[in-house]
Design an enzyme around this catalytic site. Structure first.
Site, mmCIF file in Angstrom:
data_model
loop_
_atom_site.group_PDB
_atom_site.id
_atom_site.type_symbol
_atom_site.label_atom_id
_atom_site.label_comp_id
_atom_site.label_asym_id
_atom_site.label_seq_id
_atom_site.Cartn_x
_atom_site.Cartn_y
_atom_site.Cartn_z
ATOM 1 N N PHE A 118 -4.196 3.237 14.706
ATOM 2 C CA PHE A 118 -4.420 4.271 13.701
ATOM 3 C C PHE A 118 -5.582 3.822 12.842
ATOM 4 C CE2 PHE A 118 -1.281 7.714 13.321
ATOM 5 C CZ PHE A 118 -0.522 7.427 14.437
ATOM 6 N N ASN A 121 0.844 -1.201 0.000
ATOM 7 C CA ASN A 121 0.000 0.000 0.000
ATOM 8 C C ASN A 121 0.879 1.251 0.000
ATOM 9 O OD1 ASN A 121 0.627 0.675 2.838
ATOM 10 N ND2 ASN A 121 -0.436 -1.247 3.231
HETATM 11 N N1 CTP Z 1 -3.918 -3.433 11.970
HETATM 12 C C1 CTP Z 1 -3.213 -4.528 12.422
HETATM 13 N N2 CTP Z 1 -3.246 -5.689 11.719
HETATM 14 C C2 CTP Z 1 -3.969 -5.810 10.592
HETATM 15 C C3 CTP Z 1 -4.683 -4.694 10.116
HETATM 16 C C4 CTP Z 1 -4.649 -3.514 10.828
HETATM 17 O O1 CTP Z 1 -2.562 -4.419 13.469
HETATM 18 N N3 CTP Z 1 -3.972 -6.951 9.937
HETATM 19 C C5 CTP Z 1 -3.888 -2.198 12.753
HETATM 20 C C6 CTP Z 1 -3.242 -1.021 12.042
HETATM 21 O O2 CTP Z 1 -1.851 -0.983 12.321
HETATM 22 C C7 CTP Z 1 -3.979 0.177 12.599
HETATM 23 C C8 CTP Z 1 -5.355 -0.372 12.933
HETATM 24 O O3 CTP Z 1 -5.208 -1.794 13.004
HETATM 25 O O4 CTP Z 1 -3.408 0.640 13.809
HETATM 26 C C9 CTP Z 1 -6.425 -0.037 11.927
HETATM 27 O O5 CTP Z 1 -5.961 -0.358 10.635
HETATM 28 P P1 CTP Z 1 -6.813 0.009 9.343
HETATM 29 O O6 CTP Z 1 -6.080 -0.482 8.138
HETATM 30 O O7 CTP Z 1 -7.239 1.435 9.402
HETATM 31 O O8 CTP Z 1 -8.141 -0.811 9.553
HETATM 32 P P2 CTP Z 1 -8.498 -2.333 9.498
HETATM 33 O O9 CTP Z 1 -8.686 -2.813 10.892
HETATM 34 O O10 CTP Z 1 -7.529 -3.081 8.644
HETATM 35 O O11 CTP Z 1 -9.944 -2.281 8.810
HETATM 36 P P3 CTP Z 1 -10.340 -1.783 7.339
HETATM 37 O O12 CTP Z 1 -9.153 -2.104 6.439
HETATM 38 O O13 CTP Z 1 -11.547 -2.560 7.036
HETATM 39 O O14 CTP Z 1 -10.600 -0.299 7.446
#
Ligand code: CTP
Length: 403
Positions: A325, A208
């Site tokens: 975050f 990403n």
């Molecule tokens: N995060 C994590 N592990 C994952 C996905 C996300 O630890 N597999 C953590 C990120 O580091 C961040 C938080 O969860 O602190 C939210 O991540 P985000 O990408 O905004 O959301 P998701 O939980 O992945 O949900 P979505 O992609 O559906 O918005």
């Protein structure tokens, strides 16, 4: 962190004087009010006009200046300073100050100031290792003067060795650290940063837009504030920050493993990383060959590292403060609140990544921090460095309030 701080930047005569220009830019960009003081030899290498233009302040080169002497120029400069940084610092100037000699504007200012003084030496390797120089440095260190040691490399004099001026970024970091209150001293903070990379084959991967800038800014700020910092980073192009433990990972699963073995020792975990939610079911060992007009990739869900931590916290006596975050393109507050509750977090920093001056790949951010008790704090557009300090202020407050 350096906003409105009064810094005297002393520049000595040496080929590395041109790097002081870059250091000045870092200071002014961070909001510091910089007065440059040059030795006569320094102005042989870079003109005072360069420093004057970039600092928006007059440059001081003479001990007795008829205008400045209305208020005894060197003394008032020395009195007003929050910090004096001498970069590059020559063996000559360090030797003079160590011997109490004040015979020009720079040495007089250093002798007269009560502010902390940071030297960044630069000289020939044989001068640097000369026991006379070493004794001078040791003496100044004993008196509480700070040093940002030179690095090893090709020197302008043709020699190879130690004596090369530390990078402007490293000197800036030391200066910022000297001026920062150590309110996280004795605390351990784990930060994840950057994207993850989920490989399809030896050539390709899914990733990403995360640059890692926010996570690295938090790591550096936590270090400045005295914390022991563990930075678990996905692939980024950012230089390794000094003074902290950097653990490089590639995939989400690797990041999970590195976080899990360390979390029990941490006062806070800040998950600034943009972790890939899915990875290819199979990672092919050979390059996937082109065939047909369309193709699809089967993906499997990655572990949610933060959710795992949240579960651990609710099922054990883990005391670690969990900070997430949320990178959102719509319904910021609703989505952030859902994540905060689902992942059992203490706070979540939500930002709208559709804005060009916030989120991925830029130096600024605009965020709202939501807390477990339903309250929130809006952070208008600010540098990622400043936002890092706002987040750490909240953590420091929670740590203080925890019995
Ligand atoms: N995060 C994590 N592990 C994952 C996905 C996300 O630890 N597999 C953590 C990120 O580091 C961040 C938080 O969860 O602190 C939210 O991540 P985000 O990408 O905004 O959301 P998701 O939980 O992945 O949900 P979505 O992609 O559906 O918005």
């Amino acid at each position: 962190m350096l906003k409105d701080k009064k810094i005297i930047l002393g520049v000595c005569g040496g080929i590395a004087a041109y790097k002081a220009v870059e250091l000045l830019r870092l200071f002014t960009k961070a909001g510091a009010d910089v007065n440059v003081v040059m030795t006569r030899a320094a102005s042989e290498f870079v003109t005072p006009l360069t420093f004057q233009t970039l600092s928006s302040n007059p440059v001081h080169t003479e001990l007795f200046n008829l205008i400045a002497e209305q208020e005894i120029g060197h003394i008032s400069l020395a009195d007003r300073a929050d910090l004096v940084v001498i970069a590059p610092a020559t063996a000559n100037v360090i030797g003079k100050i160590a011997s109490g000699i004040a015979d020009d504007i720079l040495t007089t200012t250093v002798m007269a100031t009560k502010a902390p003084v940071l030297f960044a030496p630069a000289m020939n390797v044989n001068m640097y290792t000369n026991p006379i120089y070493q004794e001078n440095e040791a003496k100044l260190r004993r008196f509480g003067y700070f040093f940002e040691s030179p690095v090893t490399g090709a020197l302008a004099c043709g020699w190879e060795g130690s004596g090369k001026l530390a990078s402007p970024e490293a000197i800036f970091e030391s200066a910022a650290s000297i001026l920062t209150e150590k309110d996280l001293d004795g605390r351990t903070i784990l930060i994840t940063a950057g994207p993850t990379r989920e490989e399809l084959d030896p050539v390709r991967y899914i990733t990403n837009h995360s640059s890692g800038k926010m996570g690295y800014a938090i790591a550096k700020a936590a270090r400045r504030r005295g914390a022991t910092v563990l930075l678990i980073s996905g692939p980024t192009s950012l230089p390794a920050p000094a003074g902290l433990q950097l653990i490089k990972v590639s995939s989400a699963v690797e990041m999970l493993n590195e976080v899990m073995v360390r979390v029990a020792d941490c006062d806070a975990v800040i998950k600034a990383a943009a972790v890939a939610d899915y990875r290819p079911v199979v990672r092919e060992s050979s390059k996937i060959k082109k065939s047909g007009d369309s193709s699809s990739i089967r993906l499997v869900k990655n572990p949610d590292i933060l959710a795992e931590l949240g579960r651990m916290k609710s099922s054990s006596n883990l005391q670690t403060i969990l900070v997430g975050f949320a990178a959102e393109t719509d319904s910021l507050a609703e989505n952030a609140a859902i994540k905060l509750n689902l992942k059992n977090l203490d706070m979540i920093v939500a930002n709208d990544v559709t804005q060009s001056d916030a989120g991925f790949n830029v130096d600024t951010n605009r965020a709202v921090i939501f807390f477990r008790d339903g309250s929130s704090k809006s952070c208008d557009l600010m540098s990622k460095d400043d936002l890092a300090d706002v987040i750490l202020d909240q953590i420091a407050m929670q740590i203080r309030e925890t019995p």
